[in-house]
Motif scaffolding. Structure first.
Motif, mmCIF file in Angstrom:
data_model
loop_
_atom_site.group_PDB
_atom_site.id
_atom_site.type_symbol
_atom_site.label_atom_id
_atom_site.label_comp_id
_atom_site.label_asym_id
_atom_site.label_seq_id
_atom_site.Cartn_x
_atom_site.Cartn_y
_atom_site.Cartn_z
ATOM 1 N N LEU A 69 0.868 -1.176 0.000
ATOM 2 C CA LEU A 69 0.000 0.000 0.000
ATOM 3 C C LEU A 69 0.907 1.230 0.000
ATOM 4 C CD1 LEU A 69 -2.952 1.019 0.218
ATOM 5 C CD2 LEU A 69 -2.619 1.075 2.701
ATOM 6 N N PRO A 70 0.944 2.004 -1.082
ATOM 7 C CA PRO A 70 1.891 3.121 -1.181
ATOM 8 C C PRO A 70 1.813 4.081 0.003
ATOM 9 C CG PRO A 70 0.783 2.740 -3.277
ATOM 10 C CD PRO A 70 0.101 1.865 -2.272
ATOM 11 N N TYR A 71 2.971 4.450 0.519
ATOM 12 C CA TYR A 71 3.141 5.420 1.606
ATOM 13 C C TYR A 71 2.555 4.947 2.950
ATOM 14 C CZ TYR A 71 4.130 8.528 -2.324
ATOM 15 O OH TYR A 71 4.655 9.091 -3.462
ATOM 16 N N GLY A 72 2.015 3.759 3.005
ATOM 17 C CA GLY A 72 1.298 3.300 4.205
ATOM 18 C C GLY A 72 2.154 3.254 5.452
ATOM 19 N N ALA A 73 3.367 2.689 5.354
ATOM 20 C CA ALA A 73 4.233 2.554 6.534
ATOM 21 C C ALA A 73 4.666 3.926 7.047
ATOM 22 C CB ALA A 73 5.452 1.692 6.209
ATOM 23 N N SER A 74 4.988 4.837 6.140
ATOM 24 C CA SER A 74 5.398 6.177 6.564
ATOM 25 C C SER A 74 4.267 6.901 7.271
ATOM 26 C CB SER A 74 5.863 6.999 5.347
ATOM 27 O OG SER A 74 7.104 6.523 4.871
ATOM 28 N N ILE A 75 3.050 6.762 6.746
ATOM 29 C CA ILE A 75 1.908 7.440 7.365
ATOM 30 C C ILE A 75 1.638 6.882 8.757
ATOM 31 C CG2 ILE A 75 -0.589 7.797 7.199
ATOM 32 C CD1 ILE A 75 -0.254 7.843 4.150
ATOM 33 N N ILE A 76 1.678 5.548 8.901
ATOM 34 C CA ILE A 76 1.373 4.919 10.192
ATOM 35 C C ILE A 76 2.452 5.223 11.224
ATOM 36 C CG2 ILE A 76 1.140 2.694 11.369
ATOM 37 C CD1 ILE A 76 -0.205 1.640 8.808
ATOM 38 N N LEU A 77 3.716 5.136 10.810
ATOM 39 C CA LEU A 77 4.811 5.245 11.769
ATOM 40 C C LEU A 77 5.256 6.682 12.040
ATOM 41 C CD1 LEU A 77 6.943 2.219 10.545
ATOM 42 C CD2 LEU A 77 5.784 2.403 12.748
#
Length: 461
Positions: free
Chosen positions: A287-295
């Motif tokens: 899911l694009p950008y998902g990890a950056s948004i969550i973390l």
């Protein structure tokens, strides 16, 4: 046999012990408070259905408490037999914390549990209620000290090293170390969800077998509503815990996300097969950008990569998949509890639950156990190669015990624990079935009292 690694076998053996042990405190921590809620409801309403529910679930509590005590003693032995370097290096800190747990929590539970089990109608009502409160408080206090020690092992603080041995310089900093509040909240909520689904699942199973008695209705409803209330809090606590882990244990977060390069705009990997040798993910679904948004809560937020910690990061696959099992079950718990609360809306109660939903709840009876174990593996495997982060490596703490001896005891532990776990689950359902048969009879008498009363009249001789 000579090719076996005693370090790996010792780690597996301790993991087997703690995996078995943690199942039972996970139940008793929250079940004590649920029992207190049942007792207070009975005190307020004088509805015997609440006491019937209390009598059944206090048996589950006692059984779980006994299993936890036995497995806990076995686990504590391994500090000396398998990990002598741990107590030699940090015993000045670990020892007092474990002693506080026994003195302030275990004795409290053990002393007043007997009153909970056998004291109703034998002691004043207030004394029985107080005993229930003290046992519930004892289980939470026990979790407090154990999580304090475990958190300190992840984020050590308030100590100094003298001749290779840790000495506490600030006990407040030791106990309330940087990760302690997040781990304690996460564990207490995990216990609450485990018990909520245990209660809902076992009650749903009884309902499907035809037991529609008042205690089953009350407990089924309480389990669903408790889970529905706790799961959003657990999601929030998990997010805060993740941010704390990112700050103090970035390599663990990199393994959780299977992120190899430190960069911004990191996608959330929904599924992949991490390849540590090639240092890449195969068959990745992202899911694009998902990890950056969550973390980081930013679209281009930087997330640490495993290549930054080559040779000094945890095994990736175990942490990656364990995290996804935990999160996946959390999402399923959210859907199951909220849909159940929706079906029971406006006072319609458990009778409004569809059969498929009851079956789902029955299948999820032990979902909390699986989620807790998955989360525990993420936490503990994610700490490797450290036993105490930055202070004591796992390899430096292991005992010089031959691999064949460790293997033989490991196999004995596994066989014993498999039998005990099967026995525990069997007894749990046996108690539910036995109580359910009594409940069906009582419910039928409530529904058809004149007919059954006439049938029970014995002819005069």
């Amino acid at each position: 046999m000579s090719e076996l690694d005693p370090l790996l076998l010792s780690r597996i053996q301790f993991a087997a012990n703690i995996s078995f042990h943690i199942l039972f405190p996970t139940i008793t921590i929250a079940l004590g408070w649920m029992l207190l809620g049942m007792k207070l409801a009975y005190n307020r309403t004088r509805d015997e259905a609440w006491m019937d529910a209390y009598r059944f679930w206090v048996k589950v509590f006692a059984l779980s408490f006994a299993m936890g005590v036995v497995s806990g003693i076995t686990m504590s032995f391994q500090f000396g037999t398998n990990w002598p370097g741990f107590m030699q290096t940090v015993g000045n800190i670990a020892g007092p914390l474990l002693a506080y747990e026994v003195l302030t929590a275990f004795f409290l539970e053990a002393v007043f549990l007997g009153i909970m089990l056998f004291g109703f109608r034998r002691v004043p009502d207030w004394a029985h209620t107080m005993a229930t409160f003290l046992v519930a408080a004892g289980t939470t206090l026990s979790a407090f000290w154990i999580i304090a020690l475990n958190s300190w092992m992840h984020t050590p603080a308030g100590f100094e090293m003298v001749d290779g041995v840790a000495h506490a310089t600030d006990w407040w900093a030791v106990v309330f170390n940087p990760s302690f509040p997040y781990r304690l909240a996460h564990m207490l909520l995990a216990s609450g969800l485990t018990v909520a689904f245990l209660m809902a699942g076992l009650s749903a199973w009884r309902w499907l077998r035809g037991d529609r008695s008042a205690p089953v209705r009350l407990v089924l409803r309480a389990g669903i509503l408790t889970a529905a209330a706790l799961i959003p809090l657990q999601i929030l606590a998990g997010d805060l815990h993740g941010l704390n882990t990112l700050e103090h244990q970035p390599a663990k977060v990199a393994a959780m996300e299977a992120n190899w390069d430190s960069r911004g705009g990191v996608p959330l990997v929904l599924f992949a097969l991490p390849d540590e040798k090639a240092r890449t993910n195969r068959y990745a679904v992202e899911l694009p950008y998902g990890a950056s948004i969550i973390l980081t809560h930013e679209l281009e937020g930087k997330v640490p990569g495993l290549n930054q910690y080559v040779g000094n990061h945890p095994p990736v696959a175990a942490v990656f998949f364990g995290f996804r099992v935990m999160v996946g079950l959390g999402v399923l718990m959210l859907l199951a509890s909220w849909s159940g609360a929706f079906f029971m809306r406006w006072g319609r109660g458990p009778q409004a639950l569809p059969v498929w939903h009851l079956r789902l709840l029955a299948l999820m009876t032990f979902a909390g156990w699986i989620a807790t174990l998955a989360g525990w593996y993420v936490t503990e495997i994610g700490r490797q190669p450290w036993l105490v982060t930055g202070l004591l490596s796992t390899a430096d703490a292991v005992a010089a015990v031959p691999a064949p001896m460790v293997l033989s005891t490991l196999l004995l532990y596994l066989a014993t624990y498999a039998l005990l776990l099967a026995a525990y689950i069997g007894v749990l359902f046996h108690l539910a079935k036995k109580d359910g048969e009594r409940g069906v009879i009582e419910d039928e008498r409530d529904m058809f009292p004149p007919v059954l009363a006439a049938a029970s009249v014995q002819p005069a001789e």
